[in-house]
Design an enzyme around this catalytic site. Structure first.
Site, PDB file in Angstrom:
ATOM      1  N   VAL A 210       5.410  -4.370  -2.595  1.00 55.44           N
ATOM      2  CA  VAL A 210       4.489  -4.064  -1.486  1.00 55.44           C
ATOM      3  C   VAL A 210       4.509  -5.209  -0.463  1.00 55.44           C
ATOM      4  CG1 VAL A 210       2.076  -3.613  -0.870  1.00 55.44           C
ATOM      5  CG2 VAL A 210       3.063  -2.547  -2.902  1.00 55.44           C
ATOM      6  N   GLU A 228       0.742 -13.933  -1.466  1.00 56.01           N
ATOM      7  CA  GLU A 228       0.400 -14.512  -2.772  1.00 56.01           C
ATOM      8  C   GLU A 228       0.908 -13.545  -3.830  1.00 56.01           C
ATOM      9  OE1 GLU A 228      -1.251 -17.380  -3.580  1.00 56.01           O
ATOM     10  OE2 GLU A 228      -1.436 -18.049  -1.513  1.00 56.01           O
ATOM     11  N   CYS A 262      -2.053 -13.466 -12.673  1.00 54.75           N
ATOM     12  CA  CYS A 262      -0.770 -13.765 -12.018  1.00 54.75           C
ATOM     13  C   CYS A 262      -0.151 -15.054 -12.523  1.00 54.75           C
ATOM     14  CB  CYS A 262      -0.944 -13.810 -10.506  1.00 54.75           C
ATOM     15  SG  CYS A 262      -2.157 -15.032  -9.992  1.00 54.75           S
TER      16      CYS A 262
HETATM   17  P1  NAD Z   1      -2.411  -3.432  -6.193  1.00 56.38           P
HETATM   18  O1  NAD Z   1      -1.686  -2.241  -6.712  1.00 56.38           O
HETATM   19  O2  NAD Z   1      -3.892  -3.399  -6.188  1.00 56.38           O
HETATM   20  O3  NAD Z   1      -1.860  -3.717  -4.724  1.00 56.38           O
HETATM   21  C1  NAD Z   1      -2.347  -4.764  -3.910  1.00 56.38           C
HETATM   22  C2  NAD Z   1      -2.725  -4.204  -2.554  1.00 56.38           C
HETATM   23  O4  NAD Z   1      -1.618  -3.562  -1.966  1.00 56.38           O
HETATM   24  C3  NAD Z   1      -3.852  -3.171  -2.630  1.00 56.38           C
HETATM   25  O5  NAD Z   1      -4.803  -3.464  -1.650  1.00 56.38           O
HETATM   26  C4  NAD Z   1      -3.140  -1.855  -2.380  1.00 56.38           C
HETATM   27  O6  NAD Z   1      -3.964  -0.923  -1.714  1.00 56.38           O
HETATM   28  C5  NAD Z   1      -1.970  -2.254  -1.504  1.00 56.38           C
HETATM   29  N1  NAD Z   1      -0.823  -1.353  -1.656  1.00 56.38           N
HETATM   30  C6  NAD Z   1      -0.337  -0.849  -2.819  1.00 56.38           C
HETATM   31  N2  NAD Z   1       0.754  -0.080  -2.568  1.00 56.38           N
HETATM   32  C7  NAD Z   1       0.943  -0.118  -1.218  1.00 56.38           C
HETATM   33  C8  NAD Z   1       1.915   0.477  -0.331  1.00 56.38           C
HETATM   34  N3  NAD Z   1       2.891   1.265  -0.791  1.00 56.38           N
HETATM   35  N4  NAD Z   1       1.793   0.219   0.987  1.00 56.38           N
HETATM   36  C9  NAD Z   1       0.812  -0.570   1.466  1.00 56.38           C
HETATM   37  N5  NAD Z   1      -0.126  -1.160   0.673  1.00 56.38           N
HETATM   38  C10 NAD Z   1      -0.060  -0.930  -0.647  1.00 56.38           C
HETATM   39  O7  NAD Z   1      -2.040  -4.736  -7.011  1.00 56.38           O
HETATM   40  P2  NAD Z   1      -0.656  -5.146  -7.676  1.00 56.38           P
HETATM   41  O8  NAD Z   1       0.368  -5.359  -6.638  1.00 56.38           O
HETATM   42  O9  NAD Z   1      -0.338  -4.259  -8.816  1.00 56.38           O
HETATM   43  O10 NAD Z   1      -1.117  -6.558  -8.279  1.00 56.38           O
HETATM   44  C11 NAD Z   1      -0.433  -7.163  -9.292  1.00 56.38           C
HETATM   45  C12 NAD Z   1       0.572  -8.163  -8.752  1.00 56.38           C
HETATM   46  O11 NAD Z   1      -0.112  -9.128  -7.954  1.00 56.38           O
HETATM   47  C13 NAD Z   1       1.255  -8.957  -9.842  1.00 56.38           C
HETATM   48  O12 NAD Z   1       2.599  -9.126  -9.494  1.00 56.38           O
HETATM   49  C14 NAD Z   1       0.541 -10.290  -9.821  1.00 56.38           C
HETATM   50  O13 NAD Z   1       1.296 -11.355 -10.311  1.00 56.38           O
HETATM   51  C15 NAD Z   1       0.247 -10.435  -8.371  1.00 56.38           C
HETATM   52  N6  NAD Z   1      -0.904 -11.306  -8.163  1.00 56.38           N
HETATM   53  C16 NAD Z   1      -0.718 -12.463  -7.497  1.00 56.38           C
HETATM   54  C17 NAD Z   1      -1.785 -13.329  -7.327  1.00 56.38           C
HETATM   55  C18 NAD Z   1      -1.641 -14.626  -6.604  1.00 56.38           C
HETATM   56  O14 NAD Z   1      -2.672 -15.184  -6.255  1.00 56.38           O
HETATM   57  N7  NAD Z   1      -0.453 -15.135  -6.353  1.00 56.38           N
HETATM   58  C19 NAD Z   1      -3.039 -12.977  -7.806  1.00 56.38           C
HETATM   59  C20 NAD Z   1      -3.186 -11.769  -8.467  1.00 56.38           C
HETATM   60  C21 NAD Z   1      -2.112 -10.930  -8.633  1.00 56.38           C
END
Ligand code: NAD
Length: 491
Positions: A210, A228, A262
């Site tokens: 994403v 992030e 994460c």
């Molecule tokens: P998620 O699915 O909630 O997505 C994050 C955001 O992206 C949401 O707001 C969602 O609405 C949006 N989104 C999802 N698909 C989309 C698309 N096709 N187009 C536009 N927007 C879209 O969360 P996730 O990505 O599954 O989170 C997990 C990942 O995040 C893991 O890889 C984890 O390591 C990483 N993470 C990083 C941190 C950090 O601080 N570095 C913290 C937490 C999680």
């Protein structure tokens, strides 16, 4: 190099017309943009931070309930990693904000005198904060604090996956900070529409797949981004360390929030001898922290959705029963997956991408050098952990690897030190935040120079250049003479 293109991302709806109408999304952006005040004073910014603190303090129970509904998060963990954590972050920013936001005088060189110059920190404008579901309070409100401290207005997009927290935050942010924060709830269609708007900064936390969509959308407007992200954070353990103490810390860091962190240790690297000795210590530590049946423990969380649980049980199904050291049990109705330790080859099915769940592979390597080689052959991780008392081993990992953060003998804690930047490098992210890094991320450092019109010392550089050229030539000659003199002295 292996790349962790994540399957964590929600599937994109193939047939979604990008131009579909989303008046609520457009209105939220317009409202935040209209509310922006370019020269918001310090007092008003502090007031916003105070209101954010009030939101957290006065609604602790509602937030805890929502976190329990979405992630089975125990109240103590909700406080430690979300509510209390964010309150500390805000208090730290509030305390220092006056100092950070003050203009910084910069001396001018003699050739520009008389003149004064300074750096002024300006807000960027209206910024977008997009958060994931695993720490759905902290990962919305902590960047929000930085954005508000810097004087921006903000559009917040909580994750639709943690739906209870999203609903509570939408209501609370409107109530406490509706004059400067708009919330957009929803999934891919709403987010796609949101990303068509021009923002002055996009701060995205989530997976790399994403992130590429977010960065491409931001590029249309030349909008800067902070990404992030995650990835596989390795943990090295060797025989010089106290394995019992190390196991307890690894188990805590890994199984907090049911492994959905994460910066959790993704896997453990060690020699076969060390891993064999570590196995029983990990089993003991799991029992110590979560009891003989972690399903009944009130200190152990749940997987966020059945879809996410299926991904994890799908991974586990590829592991032979003989390689499961402990755990492995799943209860789909409860979104429960036991804290699980398994043996894995360096190229096994669990090593393809970030696990992001309560499965800990133990991966044998020949030596610390071999571990470093393996780490360097993959994407740069968000975190790297080293459990060793051997100074040369610690130096080896410090000097020969790159990662967002590096911690010795303690996972996760690099996040809790507010003076440290939190962010990734390469595939694990771009940019950083927390404390002062949040303020600078959401500010523009503007160069300001003030030179009186008289005396007009710029005459020296006005055309025609004849006289200047002569002077420059003379100056250059003078420098050469000096150099030669130095050369003679050195001889
Ligand atoms: P998620 O699915 O909630 O997505 C994050 C955001 O992206 C949401 O707001 C969602 O609405 C949006 N989104 C999802 N698909 C989309 C698309 N096709 N187009 C536009 N927007 C879209 O969360 P996730 O990505 O599954 O989170 C997990 C990942 O995040 C893991 O890889 C984890 O390591 C990483 N993470 C990083 C941190 C950090 O601080 N570095 C913290 C937490 C999680």
């Amino acid at each position: 190099m292996t790349s962790t293109h994540s399957t964590l991302a929600a599937p994109a709806p193939e047939d979604l017309p990008v131009t579909e109408d989303f008046p609520a999304v457009d209105a939220a952006v317009a409202r935040a943009r209209a509310a922006f005040v370019p020269d918001l004073d310090l007092e008003a910014r502090l007031d916003r931070l105070h209101r954010l603190e009030d939101l957290l303090r006065e609604n602790r129970a509602a937030l805890e309930d929502a976190l329990a509904a979405d992630l089975g998060k125990p109240p103590a963990e909700a406080w430690l990693t979300e509510i209390g954590f964010t309150l500390e972050e805000i208090a730290g920013i509030r305390k220092e904000l006056g100092r950070w936001a003050a203009p910084v005088r910069i001396p001018v060189p003699l050739s520009l005198a008389p003149a004064r110059s300074r750096i002024e920190h300006q807000p960027l404008g209206t910024v977008l904060v997009m958060a994931p579901w695993n720490y759905p309070v902290q990962l919305v409100l902590s960047p929000l604090a930085g954005a508000l401290a810097a004087g921006n207005t903000v559009v917040v997009k909580p994750s639709e996956v943690s739906a209870s927290v999203s609903a509570v935050l939408a209501e609370l942010l409107e109530r406490y900070l509706g004059d400067c924060v708009s919330v957009v709830e929803g999934g891919v269609p709403e987010t796609t529409r949101l990303l068509e708007h021009r923002f002055d900064h996009v701060f995205y936390t989530g997976n790399g797949t994403v992130a590429r969509i977010v960065m491409a959308a931001a590029a249309e407007h030349l909008t800067p981004v902070t990404l992030e992200l995650g990835g596989k954070s390795p943990t090295w353990v060797d025989g010089s360390t106290d394995l019992r103490a190390a196991a307890r810390r690894i188990v805590w860091g890994k199984f907090l929030n049911a492994g959905q962190t994460c910066v959790a240790p993704d896997h453990v690297l060690g020699t076969p001898e060390t891993l064999a000795a570590l196995e029983p210590e990990l089993v003991r530590a799991v029992a110590e922290l979560y009891g003989e049946d972690p399903r009944r423990s009130d200190s152990y969380g749940r997987i966020v959705t059945e879809r996410h649980l299926e991904r994890l049980t799908g991974l586990l199904a590829q592991i032979p029963a003989g390689d499961v050291v402990c755990g492995g049990r799943a209860e789909p109705g409860e979104r429960y997956l036991a804290p699980t330790v398994v043996r894995s080859a360096p190229d096994g099915p669990l090593m393809a991408e970030e696990i992001f769940g309560p499965i800990l592979p133990l991966v044998p390597v020949r030596s610390a050098e071999h571990a470093v080689e393996l780490i360097r052959s993959r994407d740069k991780p968000l975190a790297l952990y080293v459990f060793s008392e051997d100074k040369t081993v610690k130096e080896l990992f410090r000097r020969r690897t790159s990662s967002g953060g590096l911690a010795f003998n303690a996972p996760l804690l690099q996040l809790s030190s507010p003076g440290l930047p939190f962010g990734g490098v390469g595939e694990s992210g771009t940019g950083a935040y927390h404390g002062k890094f949040s303020f600078t991320t959401f500010s523009h450092a503007r160069a300001v120079l003030d030179k009186p019109l008289a005396p007009d010392t710029l005459r020296l550089v006005y055309p025609p250049y004849r006289g200047l050229r002569t002077r420059l030539a003379a100056a250059a000659l003078g420098r050469r003479r000096t150099r030669r003199r130095h050369a003679v002295t050195e001889i």
